[in-house]
Each structure stands twice: as structure tokens, then as C-alpha cells.
Write an enzyme that holds these catalytic residues in place. Structure first.
Site, PDB file in Angstrom:
ATOM      1  N   ASP A 171       0.835  -1.189   0.000  1.00 43.11           N
ATOM      2  CA  ASP A 171       0.000   0.000   0.000  1.00 43.11           C
ATOM      3  C   ASP A 171       0.881   1.254   0.000  1.00 43.11           C
ATOM      4  OD1 ASP A 171      -2.947   0.750   0.547  1.00 43.11           O
ATOM      5  OD2 ASP A 171      -1.838   1.983   1.989  1.00 43.11           O
ATOM      6  N   ASN A 172       0.629   2.159  -0.937  1.00 49.55           N
ATOM      7  CA  ASN A 172       1.357   3.442  -0.981  1.00 49.55           C
ATOM      8  C   ASN A 172       2.850   3.335  -0.710  1.00 49.55           C
ATOM      9  OD1 ASN A 172      -0.839   5.019  -1.642  1.00 49.55           O
ATOM     10  ND2 ASN A 172      -1.380   5.485   0.481  1.00 49.55           N
ATOM     11  N   GLU A 183       1.533  -0.486  -5.113  1.00 47.02           N
ATOM     12  CA  GLU A 183       0.337   0.356  -5.290  1.00 47.02           C
ATOM     13  C   GLU A 183       0.770   1.820  -5.211  1.00 47.02           C
ATOM     14  OE1 GLU A 183      -1.700   1.992  -2.486  1.00 47.02           O
ATOM     15  OE2 GLU A 183      -3.678   2.101  -3.416  1.00 47.02           O
ATOM     16  N   LYS A 189     -14.809  -0.217   2.006  1.00 48.93           N
ATOM     17  CA  LYS A 189     -13.695   0.239   2.838  1.00 48.93           C
ATOM     18  C   LYS A 189     -14.177   0.618   4.237  1.00 48.93           C
ATOM     19  CE  LYS A 189     -12.035   3.453  -0.027  1.00 48.93           C
ATOM     20  NZ  LYS A 189     -11.101   4.472  -0.580  1.00 48.93           N
ATOM     21  N   TYR A 190     -15.461   0.994   4.336  1.00 52.22           N
ATOM     22  CA  TYR A 190     -15.953   1.488   5.637  1.00 52.22           C
ATOM     23  C   TYR A 190     -17.115   0.678   6.191  1.00 52.22           C
ATOM     24  CZ  TYR A 190     -13.388   5.336   3.567  1.00 52.22           C
ATOM     25  OH  TYR A 190     -12.430   6.083   2.953  1.00 52.22           O
TER      26      TYR A 190
END
Lengths: 676, 676
Positions: free
Chosen positions: A392-393, A421, A534-535
Site C-alpha cells: 500500500d502506498n 500500489e 472500505k468502511y
């Protein structure tokens, strides 16, 4: 007076180096940043090495490619072939995971120079003198050889001396002689390219993979309000049947409670809201703990093992960041940057704000301990059997961290795969790929027009960066619902799925949302999903009649059946006289077995488009003098085409894409049977 | 088990290097072969440096270009400008002969990051916290500064703390503050590009020169049968009047008698035949001796001094080879390769054979002494005042010799110029240029069609090789009489002369033969001259009415008057709708003073050609809305043109070429006076 100015010429200047090393080797390809980084290959691929190699004057050269696997001490040597204009080429094949080294070596070969010269000579007196000189070369080689070779070289020298002038050329061209002289050359002044160049030798899945992303939180079983890893396990047969071979799970760790987000990125969560999986860490644990609501570490291990039975590898998410209640925050406050008011600035990836996430402070004095800890996280999951990591990132963490971490992992686990990513600027994406990331997300989701697709994918397939940058194409992700999918209907999903699956040897979908053509944005102009997983937990109706499940199954089967779609370098775009039609082809890698695939796509999801495509038949291996069959592997339709220009018509409501198989060499008339 | 496989993860892997050095610098231009070789500039030029510079995350960077002359210890620092997409640019100017070093350095600047962030903030509470953080950055800078800077930084920190939130942005954007913070950045984790890159800083003549080649043997004075250096001296006023500034003499040393060649390359010479000047060395001496028939060393020194009075530099020929009776052959037999029959194979530059010349054997064990001796030859002539060397066939001597020799000479004499006569394959030509040769002969003589000229000169002007490869264009040499000149008549000479003088900032002619349009080949199909001066004395009638003397004078005057023609990088070709018309433009270098030059050439020496040219007016600095004057500097004619497309007609019998001056910005109506 500056040191560099000498005022008299009486003291001879020193000569450094060996002045008789006459050969120059330059312009070596492949070579990333002067050899600073490795090129990438998968098992079964070859490395085709080229260089400009030359010396002063007109002498003949011996040029060799040298390579070895890092586990071997012995170099393998392969002669290079002259391509003209001082360009030379050779290649070697990758058959073992790990790293290979390669370089080039070349020297002036007086024997070869002599031999070429002799073959041009006519005058018997010249030839007689040449025979004596040549015998000298053979004697010198004999002195470098031993055993049988030495004896044979002496015998051949005698034979050369004894030959009549008119027979000298034949003696000098004797195969045994040439072989012996090739083996026992004088390498004293050979030039060897420095530095050694490196290849990462990776598993085939590094190049050819189909990813399916799934939130286990929504893998609900009867009566559950929160999914589990066991629920994800139940989806394996389905995912395998669709033909995916990587199952990527967003983070499965405990989710922080401080600043937890509610549905649709709300800044305040309700008591039952599950929060965002990327806000990692809570009282229950951090990056090496399984979220209790998802199950146990044993559940995870069983999921991994069961997936592997289905030919599916699990991809773990590596998100190096912490929820404010991650244990690290209390145990290692020095790994975070505290402001004068005793707070930490939350993470950002502009324009996104992650109020529920603290970034690490990689400029901490304790950075080495932090790096070791993060490597420890990776090692923990490697020990559980994980071999694929979606990072991630990565572009918000130091480049040097990744080079060190991935390098260490791959030395121990050369089958490990890291997907970057990094949705960021091109230079950063490329740097991460050079440092060791196996695959990279791309700008594909934002490339929709014919020009955009042609430019971007020509670059990815043709530019020297292909040596290290392997694209992985995602039409959607939990973060990216492009406008094209919001408004294009089911045809848009079919189009973008087919483009991803054919333009990219590696591609992936954010699965349930893609199958079900989930297209509602959080608000107009947003690329976020409304009610994003995601939430919150989502209840997907995967049995819906309009699901793309069968379509994805067909795409993946076509990819498996056709080597042309399992690599990217052969991609070529072809003219169509309609800007809403895109046409490209792929051929089997390394000119291996298999047929040519031609894709024609209607980029307009709303209207039928027609046009004439123009194929370079000879380059594609098609006999331009004869009709040929274009077999649409998606619809099953077969067309008899003739010549380079052919008519196409695509109704997006029915099928926005042709994936056509063209046989490279028509083997018999039988191919046309069905026309009769 | 291979050493590279570690089976447990318990021992933490070592971390080498500084993990907080977050900035990457890559893709630096100019940079030849990763910095292995220098780029070249002349006095007054600038070096424009670019690089990709970026770090992880979203922090702001400080990026500097650093440069220094090799005689300086102190680095000069210049801020780089961001061009977008992580590309940065800066430049520095060359004002001293010798070598410069340059590199780039960059670091993450938390103050700048903070400042950018502050300017975006709205919330007073956010801003108040930011003020406290910012004051910390100022205090840290104060700790790195001293004297007045330290005090001011403390004062500014106090001011920032005391400011009302709505005034904070203004305080943080204060010019003095920004300047101080730029000076006292935290460079602890700065990245500096390695290796250091180098510039050869050379005299302007390295880039802009007009060469005239002359055999002194034919500089006959009253009653002589063999010319002299004194006779050459008498030609100086004439050569200077024509506008040439380099006078190149073929070798002026004693000529061997063994295997001496007769007229037209005859293998046997008559008793009075003078032989070939490149067959250097006889009983009278070798490479440091003046041929007695040409005069004395004093004569040479006087010629050199007199030439300089006319603004002309003498170019010596360096031909590192020997006639069989050169003193070296007896004194250093080990510098030659002896065959079993006691002979040495004569030199060849295929397909040419030089039966009167022995090559050195650079693979001799005594190679170091040979190199020192050859450097001694160069030093001898440097001591006489020579600063320009035209090097004969440098590609048949080791590359390492040239790098060492030219490097040593240029350290002592940074004004020295070496012209490489390497008519060979591209890679060798380029390598010699990289190693240090100032200028290079080119393939110009064999580039005659529009396509050939466009391709070749676009490459020379635009390709990265222009950083080290400076072309010198010769329409003829004593070795090259191209078929085009044999059959094209006087117009062909006019055309090729004008092309050389305008396509090349440096050009040269084999003088008398060019002026007099000497065009008879030795035999049909040959590029050799009949009765070549290489083998005999020629009596040139330089006063002939059809001489090109005035034409060359005009060409050279146009070159001197127009900065656009004094450099090569601005060259651009423009469309003409007739393949026998060539159109190109040049603009003043570094966008300096001067006008645009547009050349239109009729490549057909036999027929009038007409066509429409198409100029990119805006790119050339011409107002496309207004008429503009095209002033033919060769004929004096003036044309009033309008718009991009204009008609041209060229009659080769009158003038095969327009050399048009276009004023870049029309200053007043006066320019059009003559039309009224």
C-alpha cells in the site's frame, strides 16, 4: 597555480592501465541505469544481450556473453553474433529462480585476423609466408592449452606448415582447428564490461497473473453481520472457476478505534461500524495479528492452504502505517513525529486525508529498528507461507527501505512477488519498480480514449523501462471507480475488463463490485464508491443474472489458452479508420508456440461502431496471399478474412470486444472446412 | 547450498548506507556514458543541466546545481528550477579554458514543506499550531547559522510566534526569511549525484572554424620545382583575405625513399619524384624534422608566427606511422611487427594499401616507451607554438593512447585542438570524439541527396552525441573527390562549398583544388584525383578567372557576420515540395544576438529547380502576421515574403544556393525602405 596545470613537458606523464587492451564494449542492453538495477525475467524467458564492440584498426574480434546464476561459481560463455555496424548479440535462458549475473568479454584475435586475411590471398609466395605466421599462432595457442588439445594444435600447426599454398585455406578453415583456436585464445588483453549486470529470475506468475480482490468482511455466512476468513474460503471454488490465480485481501488486522471512520468516510463512526481495514492496529494487536472478527491465524493458514489447492496464491496487503491505537504508538513513540501540541499529523496522500491513520516518521533516529521491525512483519507472513504482497502506498516510504527489504526477502524467497500500489508520478512509480517491486499498478484506470491507450501501452510494451516495470492493470479498485464505469453501463465493464485482460498479462479486478457492475459514486464527480466496503460490510448478491461472472470466466480461459496474452512485449496497435475502435495484436513471447491474438474494441459503450482495421499480416506471420480465419474466442464466431484490411462492427449491447485468434501459419485446408 | 540463500530470518540483515537520504537524482543530462567522458563547450557557452529529482512522499525539495573550474576549490551553487513531472533544470556559463566539474545535490526541506502547507491552511487553530512548528524550523536553522544570520533567524522565529494567525502566511513568505532558510538548510541527508561530471572548456575555434588545406610542396616561387614553407608564407594574405582561420599542412617531414610512390600512386617512383608526405621519415630525420626541401624549423616557426598575424592558426598533421627508412625502424625495431621473412607488413586502411608505410605495432612489449615517444613528438610541436593538430587515421591506433595523450596535452594547453581524421565506422568515430578529439571529419562528402543530408545533419545537430562530437565538414580532401564533384561542374563545387559552410560551424576545403574546381579522377569510379598532389608537385593557376576564390570569400564573410552560422545545435530542416531543393535554418546559439539564417539549396547542379518552402515562422522568431524581408547574403537580392510558404527558384548556373538572412524581430519600417 592550480594542481592540474603542468608547465613543462620534461617529466613524462604516468600511463595508467594496460594500453594493449584495445577492445571497447559500450551501449550494452539491457542495462538499467548503468547496471545500478537488475532487469527482470521469469523462468523460461531469455535475456537477449546486445552491445557495441569494436577495436581500433581492422583486426578480428572474439566476443562472448558470460552469465551465471548467483548460486554457481562457473561462468557460462556463449559466442556473440555480429549484427553489423559493430553491434553484437547473444542470449541466455533463465531456468532457476534467484539472480543471474551477466557481462560481455571480448579480445582481439590475431589468429582470426590472420585466417580472414589468408582466405583473401592469391599469391603463392604471400600464402607461404602466411602459413609460417599462422603456424606461429597455432603454436602460441598450443602453449596455452594442455593435454590432447595441445598435442592436436601442434599437429595442426605442422599440417599447416606442410600444406601446399593452394591447400592452406582449407587447412585454416578446418572445423577442429577453428574450435580449438576459439577455446585457446589469448585473453591477456581482453576487455570485460563492468559492472556485472544482474537479472532477477522470478516465477512465471510475476509476469502472468489474474488477481481478484475481496474484502473478507463481506464474506458472510448464514446469519452473520461480519464476514470471516472462513467465509472467504467458501468463495474459493467460485474464484478458481472464474480463472483467477491470485486472491488479494485488504488488511486483515485489528482496526483502530480512535478516529475510526464511519460509512462513506464519515469522520465519526457509530458503535457498530467496522472501520477501515487500512487503519491497522488496536489493543488486540497490530501487523502480525488477525482481526478477531475475521478469525484466527489458523483460519488464515487454512485459507492459504486451501487456496493453493485451487491454484490460487493469497496476496497480503502490506500497509506500513498505524491507527492511533496501534501498539507501536505506545511502545515506540519515537517512530512517530509528535507536534508541539502532543499530537501526530495524520497521514495524507493528497488529496486524500486519512484521519484514522498515523504515518511512520522514517526520519526518526531509530529508523534502523523501525526497518527491522517492518521486515519482521514481512517475515512473519512469509513464515505463514505467504509469497505475494500487495504494498500500500510504497511511494510514501523511503525508497531505500524497499530496496533493502525486498532484496533481503528475495534472497531467501526468490519466488516472492511484490505489487506496488504507487498511484503517483511516473518517476516514483518507475523507481519503485527498479528497486525490486515485481509488478506495479498503472494509470490504466484513467486511460480511456484510443490515443491515451495507444500512447500509454506502447510506452509500457516498447520502452526500455519494460526491463524492470511490469504493469498490472485494474479497471477498478476499492479506491477507483472511474467515471467511464459510472456512466457506461454493463458494456463499459465488459470493455474495460477485456482491455485489462488482454492489454495486460497481469490484471486484476476488485471482484464483487466488478462482477456486479457496481457503479454508484459516493457523490457526483467522486471516484469513491457509494457505501464503499472500505468502511462497511456489504452484502453482495453474486447470483444476480446480470453478473459478469461467466464473462470473466471466458476472458481468463482465453488468457490461459493463448501464450500471446501471457506477456506484454509483443503488443502492437494497428490502424482503424474510426477513433472509437481500438485494434491491437499480441504474439507469443520469444516467438514461441501459439497463435496471434487480435483484439478489436469498441470504446463507445453506448453505440454500435464500424470500421476497417489494417493488419501488418507478414509481421504477424499470416500469409497475405491467402484467406485466413479470425476466430472470435469470446463469441465463438468465425470470420474468413482476406488481405490486410477487414471490416468490423461491434454492438456494445451484445459484445463490445472481439478477441480474435489468427493462426500464424495455416497448416492445412481443414482450417476452412466449415466454410464448405 | 549457495551462499546467497539464507534459510532463517532470525539474524537481522545488515543495513548499509543512510536510510534517511530520501532524495533520488537520476536521468542527468548532459552526461556521456554515465560520466565516463566529458561534454564539450567553448568559452561563452552555457551548460544546461537537467535531472529527475524526487523523494518519497510529498515533501518539498531544495535542488542545486554545483560547478567549479578545475583550478578552483570552491563550488558555485545555483538553484534548479522545477519543470514539472520531477524534472529540474539549471545552467552555468563557461568562461575559462580547461575543465569544469559539475554535479547536482538535493535534500528534503522540512521548512519549505511546512511553508507550502501553511499557505493552504484556513483554520486559525491549525495555523497557530503551524506557527509553533515553523518557529522550530527557524530555530534549527539558526543553530546551523552564525553571526548576523543566526541572530536574524532567532528574531524571525520570534516574529512568527508572535504573529496573529491571519498574518502568519505573510511572515512565512518574507523574502529575507526565505533567503536565510535557503542558505541554512539541513543538508545532513542530502543526495549528491555521483560521479562528478566533466566539461572540456575549449576555445571558440573548437566550434567555429574555417580550414584551408595546402600542400607546401606546391607553393612554388619563381623558378622552383618544389615548393617551400616560405612559399606557403606568401599565400597567407590570400588565404586570410578569403576568410579562413586555420591553415592545415599535410606532413612536412622528410619522406622515405624505400618503396617511395610515384605519380598517381605508382608503386615505383622515378629519381625526382617527391613521394608521399605521409610516408614519414628518412635519413634526414622523422616526426620532429622539417623536410629539407620545404625549409628549416626556423622557416616553420616564421610561418606559424606570420600566420598568427593574419588571424590564422597552423594545423600540423600527426601521422603516427613510418616510412621504412624512418630512424625509428633502426633504433626501435621492437616497435614494429616483423614477419618470419624479416619484413614488416605495410599499413592498410582497407581498401587502401600503403606500401611505403610501416604501421607501429602497438601491441609491442615496449608500448609505454612508444607512447611516450609519440607524446614527445606532439610536445615538440607544441613547443614550437603549434596548437592545432589534424590526426591522420586515429582509428588505427589504440583508443587508450589518444585518451592519455590528448588528456595530457589539454591539461597543459587547454587551447589545443585535435581534429580526428577517422573516415571509418560510426562507433569508432564517436569513441574518438568521446576520448577527447575536439572536432571530427564526417560523412558529409558522401551525403548528397535531400534525405541523406536531412537524416545525417539532424542526427549531428539533435542527438545526444552532439555533447561530444563536433563535426567538421569537408566537401573535398586530397583523398576524396566525390563523383558529385567530378560530374557536377562549377555549380557542384559552389553548392557543396555553401552546404559545408552553412551546415557546419566548422568546415574545410582542400584549397587550391577546390578553388579551381579540380574534378578529374585518377580513373573512372575512383575518388582519387588524377595527378594528385599526394604524389607530385602541382602548379596551380590560382588567378584563373573561374576560381571560386571570391565565392569562398563571400561564404566566410557571411559566416563571420552571422552568429547563427557559428554553431550547429539550432539546425532545423524545413519542408520544400521539391526533392531537389533543400531548406534549413539556423538561429544564434543560446538564443543570443543575431538573425536567423535560412538556406535554400538546389541539389541539382544541372537544372533550375523551383518550389515552395514552408517555414515555422513563430519558432524562428518571425511575426507571422507581417511581411518580412529575406535578404540573400550571397547575391545581395532582397525578397519580401509573407506567411510560412514562399516560392523559390534557383538556377545552378547563376547561384545554386540562397543564404537568406531573416530579421528575428522587425525593428522598424525602415527595413522595407527599398520597396518604396
Amino acid at each position: 597555480m592550480p594542481a592540474s596545470t603542468r608547465t613543462d613537458a620534461t617529466a613524462p606523464p604516468p600511463i595508467t592501465g594496460e594500453g594493449r587492451q584495445r577492445v571497447v564494449i559500450e551501449g550494452v542492453t539491457p542495462c538499467v541505469d548503468g547496471g545500478r538495477f537488475a532487469v527482470k525475467r521469469v523462468l523460461g524467458e531469455s535475456v537477449q544481450v546486445e552491445a557495441d564492440i569494436f577495436c581500433d584498426g581492422h583486426d578480428a574480434l572474439r566476443c562472448l556473453l558470460r552469465h551465471r546464476h548467483s548460486a554457481d561459481r562457473q561462468w557460462q560463455e556463449t559466442p556473440l553474433r555480429a549484427l553489423g555496424n559493430d553491434r553484437w548479440r547473444g542470449s541466455f535462458t533463465i531456468d532457476t529462480l534467484g539472480t543471474y549475473e551477466y557481462t560481455l568479454t571480448a579480445w582481439v584475435d590475431p589468429f582470426l585476423t590472420w585466417q580472414h586475411d589468408l582466405l583473401r590471398r592469391q599469391d603463392p609466395q604471400d600464402i607461404a609466408l602466411a602459413q609460417r605466421i599462422g603456424a606461429g599462432h597455432l603454436a602460441a595457442a598450443a602453449a596455452r592449452a594442455d593435454g590432447n588439445d595441445r598435442q592436436r594444435l601442434h599437429e595442426l600447426a605442422d599440417r599447416l606448415l606442410a600444406a601446399a599454398p593452394q591447400d592452406a585455406a582449407a587447412v585454416a578453415s578446418d572445423t577442429e582447428l577453428l574450435t580449438l583456436m576459439a577455446h585457446h585464445g589469448e585473453r591477456r588483453f581482453a576487455t570485460t564490461h563492468a559492472p556485472l549486470l544482474t537479472v532477477w529470475a522470478e516465477p512465471v506468475r510475476a509476469r502472468f497473473s489474474a488477481w481478484y480482490e475481496l474484502f473478507p468482511r463481506s464474506c458472510l455466512q448464514e446469519g452473520q453481520s461480519h464476514g470471516t476468513l472462513a467465509g472467504a474460503e467458501q468463495r474459493l471454488p467460485d474464484i478458481a472457476a472464474m480463472g483467477f490465480d491470485v486472491l488479494y485481501l485488504p488488511p486483515i488486522h485489528p482496526i483502530g478505534r480512535a478516529f475510526r471512520k464511519g460509512p462513506n468516510n464519515a469522520l465519526v463512526a457509530g458503535p457498530d461500524d467496522p472501520g477501515c481495514p487500512w487503519a491497522i492496529g488496536a489493543a488486540e494487536g497490530g501487523h502480525t495479528t488477525v482481526h478477531p472478527q475475521l478469525g484466527t491465524l489458523d483460519d488464515f493458514r487454512r485459507l492459504l492452504a486451501r487456496a493453493r489447492e485451487y491454484g490460487i496464491e493469497l496476496a497480503m496487503d502490506l500497509a506500513f502505517q498505524c491507527a492511533p491505537d496501534h501498539p507501536y504508538v505506545g511502545e515506540h513513540p519515537d517512530w512517530f513525529r509528535w507536534r508541539p501540541d502532543g499530537t501526530v499529523q495524520y497521514a495524507e496522500n493528497p488529496p486524500k486525508k486519512y484521519q484514522d491513520i498515523y504515518p511512520f516518521d522514517f526520519e526518526t533516529d531509530d529508523w534502523q529498528a523501525l526497518w527491522q521491525e517492518l521486515l519482521g512483519v514481512v517475515n512473519f507472513w512469509l513464515d505463514q507461507g505467504v509469497r505475494i504482497f500487495r504494498v500500500d502506498n510504497p511511494h510514501t516510504k523511503p525508497f531505500a527501505l524497499w530496496e533493502w527489504l525486498i532484496g533481503d526477502v528475495k534472497r531467501r524467497h526468490p519466488d516472492a512477488i511484490f505489487l506496488s500500489e504507487a498511484f503517483t508520478r511516473p518517476r516514483l512509480m518507475h523507481r519503485l519498480a527498479k528497486l525490486g517491486f515485481t509488478q506495479s499498478y498503472t494509470y490504466f484506470a484513467w486511460r480511456n480514449t484510443k490515443q491515451e491507450l495507444t500512447d500509454y501501452f506502447t510506452e509500457l510494451a516498447q520502452h526500455a523501462s519494460r526491463e524492470y516495470f511490469r504493469p498490472n492493470l485494474w479497471p477498478n479498485t476499492p479506491d477507483i471507480l472511474h467515471e467511464f464505469l459510472q456512466f457506461g453501463g454493463r458494456a463499459a465493464f465488459m470493455l474495460r475488463g477485456a482491455l485489462a485482460a488482454t492489454l495486460g498479462a497481469s490484471y486484476g479486478v476488485y471482484g464483487p463490485a466488478f462482477e456486479l457492475c457496481e457503479h454508484e459514486p459516493r457523490e457526483p464527480g467522486s471516484e469513491e464508491y457509494r457505501d464503499s466496503e472500505k468502511y462497511q460490510v456489504r452484502r453482495w448478491d453474486l447470483a444476480r443474472a446480470d453478473s459478469l461472472r461467466d464473462y470473466l470466466t471466458r476472458l481468463n480461459r482465453i488468457r490461459r489458452d493463448n501464450p500471446a496474452l501471457q506477456a506484454d512485449w509483443s503488443l502492437r496497435f494497428h490502424p482503424v479508420d474510426n477513433d472509437l475502435l481500438l485494434c491491437f495484436s499480441k504474439s507469443p513471447p520469444d516467438d514461441g508456440e501459439g497463435d496471434v491474438i487480435v483484439v478489436v474494441a469498441n470504446l463507445d459503450p453506448h453505440h454500435t461502431q464500424t470500421g476497417w482495421i489494417d493488419l501488418p499480416l507478414v509481421a504477424l506471420g499470416i500469409d497475405p496471399q491467402r484467406p485466413y480465419q479470425a476466430h472470435d474466442l469470446l463469441s465463438g464466431a468465425r470470420y474468413l478474412w482476406q488481405g490486410a484490411r477487414n471490416f468490423v462492427q461491434l454492438d456494445p449491447a451484445a459484445a463490445p470486444v472481439h478477441i480474435l485468434r489468427l493462426r500464424r501459419r495455416l497448416r492445412s485446408e481443414r482450417d476452412f472446412d466449415y466454410f464448405q
